[in-house]
Design a protein around this motif. Structure first.
Motif, PDB file in Angstrom:
ATOM      1  N   PRO A  73      -1.985  -1.893   0.010  1.00 22.83           N
ATOM      2  CA  PRO A  73      -1.048  -2.962  -0.152  1.00 22.83           C
ATOM      3  C   PRO A  73      -0.828  -3.461   1.388  1.00 22.83           C
ATOM      4  O   PRO A  73      -0.659  -4.591   1.684  1.00 22.83           O
ATOM      5  N   GLU A  74      -0.925  -2.551   2.375  1.00 27.16           N
ATOM      6  CA  GLU A  74      -0.746  -2.773   3.895  1.00 27.16           C
ATOM      7  C   GLU A  74      -2.028  -3.774   4.362  1.00 27.16           C
ATOM      8  O   GLU A  74      -1.657  -4.822   5.046  1.00 27.16           O
ATOM      9  N   PRO A 130      -1.312  -7.287   1.247  1.00 28.90           N
ATOM     10  CA  PRO A 130      -0.023  -7.546   0.806  1.00 28.90           C
ATOM     11  C   PRO A 130       0.054  -8.755  -0.396  1.00 28.90           C
ATOM     12  O   PRO A 130       0.727  -8.409  -1.664  1.00 28.90           O
ATOM     13  N   GLU A 131      -0.454  -9.759  -0.174  1.00 24.04           N
ATOM     14  CA  GLU A 131      -0.425 -10.915  -1.231  1.00 24.04           C
ATOM     15  C   GLU A 131      -1.108 -10.541  -2.674  1.00 24.04           C
ATOM     16  O   GLU A 131      -0.499 -10.708  -3.755  1.00 24.04           O
ATOM     17  N   HIS A 148      -1.949  -7.415  -3.706  1.00 19.49           N
ATOM     18  CA  HIS A 148      -1.223  -6.272  -4.401  1.00 19.49           C
ATOM     19  C   HIS A 148       0.117  -6.896  -5.014  1.00 19.49           C
ATOM     20  O   HIS A 148       0.409  -6.374  -6.132  1.00 19.49           O
ATOM     21  N   GLY A 149       0.705  -7.754  -4.356  1.00 18.24           N
ATOM     22  CA  GLY A 149       1.924  -8.268  -4.808  1.00 18.24           C
ATOM     23  C   GLY A 149       1.660  -9.217  -6.375  1.00 18.24           C
ATOM     24  O   GLY A 149       2.475  -8.769  -7.228  1.00 18.24           O
ATOM     25  N   ASP A 209       0.992  -6.217  -8.966  1.00 15.76           N
ATOM     26  CA  ASP A 209       2.170  -5.758  -9.075  1.00 15.76           C
ATOM     27  C   ASP A 209       3.043  -6.536 -10.141  1.00 15.76           C
ATOM     28  O   ASP A 209       3.365  -5.938 -11.371  1.00 15.76           O
ATOM     29  N   LYS A 244      -0.813   0.036 -12.780  1.00 13.19           N
ATOM     30  CA  LYS A 244      -1.497  -0.763 -11.839  1.00 13.19           C
ATOM     31  C   LYS A 244      -2.715  -0.213 -11.473  1.00 13.19           C
ATOM     32  O   LYS A 244      -2.862   1.093 -11.099  1.00 13.19           O
ATOM     33  N   ARG A 282      -6.393   0.230  -9.218  1.00 15.71           N
ATOM     34  CA  ARG A 282      -6.548   0.431  -7.700  1.00 15.71           C
ATOM     35  C   ARG A 282      -7.020  -1.139  -7.340  1.00 15.71           C
ATOM     36  O   ARG A 282      -7.548  -1.973  -8.400  1.00 15.71           O
TER      37      ARG A 282
END
Length: 302
Positions: free
Chosen positions: A76-77, A80-81, A83-84, A87, A97, A99
């Motif tokens: 996620p780091e 982030p967008e 992964h968001g 999510d 979720k 990978r």
């Protein structure tokens, strides 16, 4: 059976079930025909090896596809967008979720693979991140998550068993024929029968697999569009990705050819025989389905 909130498509599910039944019947017919053609000795060996190869393909599908697309898993780091978005979609679909991976390829595309929803991976290329806007990317991710929720990798792996067995039988019959024909002239007709049976089964299973793959893509388009309630965004994304693929030189598409059938839009252009060999439905057919969904969602209720 999927337990997510993705909409169920009974029409396409029925056609997929019928195709799976026909492929299973082909597999059984192949083994029975083999017993009559060259004796029972080959049948268990071919069946066990075919099932073993199909199991290996299913078990290692995520690793194989990631290697083929030169992709890596990202935390996620790092993204982030991305992964968001995943999510939010997974929460909306009520599913675990997967990978997340990124492939450093200029070609705009995305795919999902993995032996189960708990072991799945959704991967996008750097090209698609640069090509699509946020709504379009979300629509593509919903399409891919539908594949995960409906265990499409498992379905396609099981369906491929008949073709794998037929290909193995052709090899066995060729080598067996060379050895047995030297000592027994009566062995040659049986070997020729085995070759003919396996060739027919392989050809029919090849066509049925392509049909199943096209049904799978239409179903994922439909499920993803209903999940996001934005079919127009998926239609726009498909047009953009198809345009990028069409503009990419064929030599540059070969790096993605191994995972082409998994991608939202095939990396390999054309299908031959009027699309009979294609792994994906025609773009126009996909757009027409999305247009119908858009009209349905826009219709006033009450």
């Amino acid at each position: 059976m999927a337990t997510s909130r993705f909409i169920k498509d009974s029409g396409l599910t029925a056609r997929m079930t019928l195709t799976m039944f026909l492929l299973g019947a082909l597999f059984v017919g192949l083994v029975v025909g083999l017993i009559y053609a060259v004796g029972p000795g080959y049948a268990p060996v071919v069946a066990i090896i075919a099932i073993g190869m199909a199991f290996y393909q299913w078990w290692s599908s995520d690793k194989v596809a990631m290697r083929a697309m030169r992709a890596r898993e990202v935390a996620p780091e790092e993204a982030p967008e991305l992964h968001g978005m995943i999510d939010r979609l997974c929460a909306l679909a009520d599913m675990p979720k997967p990978r997340v991976g990124i492939s450093d390829m200029a070609l705009a595309n995305a795919f999902a693979t993995g032996r189960s929803p708990d072991r799945a991976v959704v991967c996008v290329t750097t090209g698609i991140l640069q090509t699509l806007d946020a709504e379009e990317l979300e629509a593509v991710l919903a399409h891919e998550l539908s594949h995960v929720a409906h265990r499409d990798v498992l379905v396609m792996t099981v369906a491929s068993s008949a073709g794998i067995a037929a290909g193995l039988l052709m090899r066995f019959a060729q080598f067996g024929g060379m050895g047995r024909s030297r000592s027994n002239n009566n062995a040659l007709p049986a070997v020729l029968v085995a070759l003919l049976v396996s060739l027919v089964v392989y050809a029919v299973s090849f066509v049925l697999l392509r049909l199943l793959s096209r049904y799978r893509e239409l179903s994922a388009d439909r499920a993803g569009a209903y999940l996001t309630l934005k079919p127009a965004a998926l239609a726009s994304a498909l047009q953009k990705i198809s345009g990028e693929v069409a503009a990419t030189p064929q030599r540059d598409l070969r790096s993605a050819s191994a995972a082409s059938a998994l991608c939202i839009v095939p990396a390999l252009r054309g299908g031959g025989l009027g699309g009979l060999m294609a792994t994906h439905p025609p773009l126009q057919q996909r757009l027409e389905q999305l247009a119908r969904i858009q009209a349905e969602l826009s219709r006033p209720t009450g």
